[in-house]
Design an enzyme around this catalytic site. Structure first.
Site, PDB file in Angstrom:
ATOM      1  N   ASP A  66      64.081  79.606  17.327  1.00 43.00           N
ATOM      2  CA  ASP A  66      65.426  80.039  16.934  1.00 43.00           C
ATOM      3  C   ASP A  66      65.378  81.456  16.354  1.00 43.00           C
ATOM      4  O   ASP A  66      66.423  82.045  16.044  1.00 43.00           O
ATOM      5  CB  ASP A  66      66.093  79.039  15.982  1.00 43.00           C
ATOM      6  CG  ASP A  66      65.338  78.865  14.676  1.00 43.00           C
ATOM      7  OD1 ASP A  66      64.214  79.390  14.548  1.00 43.00           O
ATOM      8  OD2 ASP A  66      65.874  78.188  13.767  1.00 43.00           O
ATOM      9  N   SER A  67      64.175  82.035  16.277  1.00 39.03           N
ATOM     10  CA  SER A  67      64.059  83.458  15.949  1.00 39.03           C
ATOM     11  C   SER A  67      64.792  84.309  16.987  1.00 39.03           C
ATOM     12  O   SER A  67      65.031  85.492  16.766  1.00 39.03           O
ATOM     13  CB  SER A  67      62.583  83.872  15.889  1.00 39.03           C
ATOM     14  OG  SER A  67      61.887  83.426  17.040  1.00 39.03           O
ATOM     15  N   ASP A 105      63.252  74.997  19.650  1.00 42.91           N
ATOM     16  CA  ASP A 105      63.668  74.795  18.261  1.00 42.91           C
ATOM     17  C   ASP A 105      65.022  74.118  18.175  1.00 42.91           C
ATOM     18  O   ASP A 105      65.961  74.475  18.906  1.00 42.91           O
ATOM     19  CB  ASP A 105      63.782  76.158  17.551  1.00 42.91           C
ATOM     20  CG  ASP A 105      62.575  76.477  16.709  1.00 42.91           C
ATOM     21  OD1 ASP A 105      61.761  75.565  16.433  1.00 42.91           O
ATOM     22  OD2 ASP A 105      62.437  77.651  16.315  1.00 42.91           O
ATOM     23  N   LYS A 135      61.170  71.284  18.105  1.00 39.54           N
ATOM     24  CA  LYS A 135      60.592  71.575  16.781  1.00 39.54           C
ATOM     25  C   LYS A 135      61.714  71.549  15.759  1.00 39.54           C
ATOM     26  O   LYS A 135      62.815  72.037  16.042  1.00 39.54           O
ATOM     27  CB  LYS A 135      59.898  72.938  16.775  1.00 39.54           C
ATOM     28  CG  LYS A 135      59.368  73.331  15.393  1.00 39.54           C
ATOM     29  CD  LYS A 135      58.420  74.504  15.440  1.00 39.54           C
ATOM     30  CE  LYS A 135      59.077  75.856  15.525  1.00 39.54           C
ATOM     31  NZ  LYS A 135      60.002  76.184  14.421  1.00 39.54           N
ATOM     32  N   GLU A 137      62.503  71.995  11.349  1.00 39.34           N
ATOM     33  CA  GLU A 137      61.970  72.443  10.065  1.00 39.34           C
ATOM     34  C   GLU A 137      62.156  71.369   8.998  1.00 39.34           C
ATOM     35  O   GLU A 137      63.157  70.641   9.018  1.00 39.34           O
ATOM     36  CB  GLU A 137      62.683  73.733   9.618  1.00 39.34           C
ATOM     37  CG  GLU A 137      62.400  74.899  10.538  1.00 39.34           C
ATOM     38  CD  GLU A 137      63.043  76.205  10.060  1.00 39.34           C
ATOM     39  OE1 GLU A 137      63.599  76.245   8.937  1.00 39.34           O
ATOM     40  OE2 GLU A 137      62.989  77.180  10.823  1.00 39.34           O
ATOM     41  N   GLU A 204      53.952  77.849   8.234  1.00 39.41           N
ATOM     42  CA  GLU A 204      54.373  79.260   8.197  1.00 39.41           C
ATOM     43  C   GLU A 204      54.336  79.830   6.780  1.00 39.41           C
ATOM     44  O   GLU A 204      54.780  79.182   5.818  1.00 39.41           O
ATOM     45  CB  GLU A 204      55.811  79.387   8.741  1.00 39.41           C
ATOM     46  CG  GLU A 204      56.333  80.828   8.652  1.00 39.41           C
ATOM     47  CD  GLU A 204      57.575  81.113   9.464  1.00 39.41           C
ATOM     48  OE1 GLU A 204      58.071  80.205  10.151  1.00 39.41           O
ATOM     49  OE2 GLU A 204      58.039  82.275   9.399  1.00 39.41           O
TER      50      GLU A 204
HETATM   51  O1  KIV Z   1      61.670  80.550  15.552  1.00 40.34           O
HETATM   52  C1  KIV Z   1      60.478  80.854  15.674  1.00 40.34           C
HETATM   53  O2  KIV Z   1      60.101  81.796  16.377  1.00 40.34           O
HETATM   54  C2  KIV Z   1      59.516  80.040  14.954  1.00 40.34           C
HETATM   55  C3  KIV Z   1      58.121  80.553  14.860  1.00 40.34           C
HETATM   56  C4  KIV Z   1      58.100  81.703  13.962  1.00 40.34           C
HETATM   57  C5  KIV Z   1      57.173  79.508  14.470  1.00 40.34           C
HETATM   58  O3  KIV Z   1      59.848  79.026  14.431  1.00 40.34           O
END
Ligand code: KIV
Length: 289
Positions: A66-67, A105, A135, A137, A204
């Protein structure tokens, strides 16, 4: 090595992956059989088909992080990222890869409400993208959700330590685990999501001793980002390691300087356009004699 046959008669946007066997969830988990991983796992982020094609041969896992909120959309954080964004980019990355396991994510707000909400969101992500895992959090608080999903056929990667979706609670993106209580909480969080069924856990922004403690404490691979080489694998945001941004965090190593190369290419193009040197005879269509 080229992993794709591109049908140039149609479009460069419709590559056909060479049939191959993708990395699977059990194969990733098995990399830590016996409690240690002989060879660290390689993970990078990808958001587009072409980037996925280029990274795929070199990675065990591609993460549609989600970055992308900041990297692709210029948003101030990952908080505004939507399920629609994750599905669109997830599908592109699956289309552009054949070897790596693709994980997507879960965006903020799509899973925290209840295990049922998480299941509906994750099932949508898997159906619309073809990814193999999601994924999410969070530690102890998310463990019941991780268990709910994995028992219903949705493989989950955990994410503990610095959890960027919680930036408004944490107050920033600084490294976590500087007090004993915080360190113990991070180890407890990792254990909770691993015990709940996560097949690997991203760790992280934590100090080295915590990365070490988490890696020793859980039976599934840890994937570090800003967490030292003691983890069972590493992940970076691809645009960071390619040098596309002026500012990169301390834990990022730049393996290329693409920002300078892109700037130089754009400047050369500008100069040739203004001088009418581009297009030249080689790039111009002419009537057949
Ligand atoms: O969103 C992302 O790119 C991430 C990584 C930094 C692990 O969660």
């Amino acid at each position: 090595m080229s992993t794709f046959t591109i049908d140039s008669a149609t479009s460069r946007a419709t590559p056909t992956p060479v049939p191959g066997k993708r990395m699977t969830v059990p194969a990733i988990r098995a990399r830590k059989a016996g409690g240690t991983s002989a060879e660290p796992l390689v993970m990078l982020t990808a958001y587009t088909m072409r980037t996925a094609q280029l990274l795929d041969p070199h990675c065990e896992m591609l993460l549609v992080g989600d970055s992308l909120g900041q990297v692709i959309y210029g948003l101030p954080s990952t908080v505004p990222v939507t399920l629609e964004m994750m599905c669109a980019h997830g599908a592109a990355v699956v289309r552009g890869s054949w070897h790596a396991l693709v994980a997507v994510d879960m965006p903020f707000g799509s899973y925290e409400g209840s295990p049922e909400q998480a299941f509906a969101s994750a099932a949508r992500v898997m159906k619309e993208t073809g990814c193999a895992a999601v994924k999410l959090e969070g530690g102890e608080a998310m463990a019941p959700t991780v268990e709910f999903l994995t028992r219903r056929g949705i493989p989950v990667i955990g994410h503990v330590g610095l959890t960027p979706q919680a930036v408004n609670v944490l107050g920033g993106y600084g490294a976590r685990g500087k007090s004993e209580a915080e360190a113990a909480k991070i180890v407890g969080d990792a254990k909770a999501v691993a015990d709940a069924g996560a097949f690997c856990v991203v760790v992280e922004g934590v100090i080295e001793s915590i990365a070490d403690a988490v890696t020793k404490a859980i039976g599934v691979p840890t994937i570090g980002i800003g967490a030292s080489a003691n983890c069972d694998g590493q992940v970076l945001v691809t645009e960071d390691m390619l040098g596309l941004f002026e500012r990169t965090p301390r834990f990022v190593k730049r393996y290329a300087d693409l920002a300078s190369e892109i700037g130089a290419a754009a400047a050369a193009y500008r100069d040739e356009v203004r001088a009418r040197a581009f297009p030249s005879a080689e790039q111009v269509y002419r009537a057949k004699p």
